[in-house]
Design an enzyme around this catalytic site. Structure first.
Site, PDB file in Angstrom:
ATOM      1  N   LYS A 101       0.901  -1.090  -0.170  1.00 36.42           N
ATOM      2  CA  LYS A 101       0.031   0.013  -0.128  1.00 36.42           C
ATOM      3  C   LYS A 101       0.979   1.110  -0.027  1.00 36.42           C
ATOM      4  CE  LYS A 101      -2.955   2.998   3.077  1.00 36.42           C
ATOM      5  NZ  LYS A 101      -3.719   2.948   4.198  1.00 36.42           N
ATOM      6  N   GLY A 162      -8.393   8.842   9.077  1.00 35.90           N
ATOM      7  CA  GLY A 162      -8.931   8.735  10.691  1.00 35.90           C
ATOM      8  C   GLY A 162      -9.721   9.901  10.896  1.00 35.90           C
ATOM      9  N   ALA A 188      -9.602   5.354   3.493  1.00 39.21           N
ATOM     10  CA  ALA A 188      -9.604   6.494   4.415  1.00 39.21           C
ATOM     11  C   ALA A 188     -10.969   7.360   4.487  1.00 39.21           C
ATOM     12  CB  ALA A 188      -8.408   7.598   4.281  1.00 39.21           C
ATOM     13  N   GLY A 189     -11.321   7.787   5.697  1.00 40.52           N
ATOM     14  CA  GLY A 189     -12.398   8.488   5.849  1.00 40.52           C
ATOM     15  C   GLY A 189     -13.799   7.869   6.122  1.00 40.52           C
ATOM     16  N   ASN A 210      -9.356   1.473   9.076  1.00 36.06           N
ATOM     17  CA  ASN A 210      -8.894   1.203  10.271  1.00 36.06           C
ATOM     18  C   ASN A 210      -9.373   1.919  11.481  1.00 36.06           C
ATOM     19  OD1 ASN A 210      -6.957   0.540  12.578  1.00 36.06           O
ATOM     20  ND2 ASN A 210      -5.061   1.133  11.176  1.00 36.06           N
ATOM     21  N   THR A 211      -9.278   3.222  11.406  1.00 36.23           N
ATOM     22  CA  THR A 211      -9.898   3.827  12.720  1.00 36.23           C
ATOM     23  C   THR A 211     -11.217   3.501  12.874  1.00 36.23           C
ATOM     24  OG1 THR A 211      -8.117   5.428  12.242  1.00 36.23           O
ATOM     25  CG2 THR A 211      -9.836   6.099  13.787  1.00 36.23           C
TER      26      THR A 211
END
Lengths: 259, 66
Positions: A101, A162, A188-189, A210-211
């Site tokens: 990545k 995040g 992301a987001g 992830n977050t």
């Protein structure tokens, strides 16, 4: 009903799960392992960092079976093409896989990609045989350039890393989907399950997060929610939604009315 | 000899191979990568690659990340 033939193909490998999950920010390695299990993810991201020389700390891979998942090492924390390339080469040596990545960050506050450095790094890495999955801006021209360079997928951001703001520009994602042939994965987001479903309903090939899971009140429950949202969003996309109309259209027949 | 190991100065015996260094640190060969003066050393060369005074060595592995 889930279509077992609906596979995600990246770099010649087939995946039945379209949810990719990061392994950072969990409360413990036990929680990481459990969340990954529940999410059904087959591709998981990891970071490349110095080994702790005092060996007092346990390692992530003591808890996660690398045979069970495709590890996708990232270049998080890299701000130049050279640093990202160096990180990818180390990752390949450590993991014996060509999947990376690729992220080259431009700014600490936004963590937005430095797309110029990203293109430079992608070109070198593709030439060295890496399967490159670049985290990039939601810009179709950039995505086409990454495709032309030989990247295996493009991973436009939905919102800053995040941030949990969701898919801030679904129209840009849609334009990317219509103009590149390689898989498009929103990276992301995503903040909650409906965000993931929206990405999939747009026609994205997958979602990476992830977050949204690790930072949730109950990460294990959120991992399951994300799994289901990605499946639901994909099915909804494949099923074909009805057109949006301004006015009502009755669901019950007018024939046979007795009033 | 002195080497710089993961950013810190470290005293090691002369004539040390990478295999010897990793063994001394208790680090398994699996799933680590070793870089000496910015060049990656392939695992097949760990036995034969001898470290020299002043070498800058990075030993990395995978950690949790997004």
């Amino acid at each position: 009903m889930t279509d077992n033939t609906d596979k995600l193909v990246i770099g010649g490998r087939e995946f039945s799960s379209r949810l990719m999950v990061g392994t950072g920010k969990y409360a413990s390695f036990e929680q990481t392992a459990r969340a990954l299990e529940v999410s059904g993810a087959q591709i998981i991201t990891v970071a490349v960092r110095r080994v702790n020389l005092d060996r007092s700390k346990e390692s992530l891979l003591d808890y996660i079976d690398p045979q069970k998942y495709t590890l996708l090492p990232n270049t998080a924390g890299c701000y130049t093409a050279d640093d990202a390339i160096r990180t990818c080469r180390l990752a390949r040596e450590a993991g014996m896989s060509d999947f990376v990545k690729l992220e080259v960050l431009g700014d600490e506050k936004t963590l937005f990609p430095d797309n110029e450095e990203l293109l430079k790094a992608a070109k070198v890495l593709v030439s060295e045989g890496f399967t490159v999955l670049p985290y990039c801006s939601d810009d179709v021209i950039l995505c086409k350039k990454l495709e032309d360079l030989g990247c295996a997928a493009v991973m436009p951001l939905g919102a800053p890393i995040g941030s949990g703001l969701g898919i801030r520009n679904p129209y840009n994602i849609k334009i990317i989907l219509e103009n590149v042939k390689i898989p498009v994965i929103v990276d992301a987001g995503v903040g909650c399950a409906s965000d993931a479903a929206i990405a999939m309903e747009l026609g994205c090939d997958g979602v990476l997060m992830n977050t949204a899971i690790a930072g949730a009140g109950d990460p294990i429950a959120m991992a399951e929610a994300m799994k289901l949202a990605v499946i639901a969003g994909r099915l909804s996309y494949k099923a074909g939604r009805i057109p949006r109309k301004l006015y009502a259209n009755a669901s019950s027949p007018l024939d046979g009315m007795f009033l | 000899m002195h080497i710089i190991l993961n950013g810190e100065r470290s005293e090691q015996q002369d004539g040390l191979s990478i295999t010897g260094l990793l063994a001394g640190l208790g680090i398994g060969l699996e799933r680590v990568a070793v870089e000496v003066n910015l060049d990656i050393v392939p695992k097949a060369s760990y036995d034969t690659h001898m470290l020299s005074d002043g070498d800058r060595i990075e030993i990395v592995h995978f950690v949790g990340g997004g």
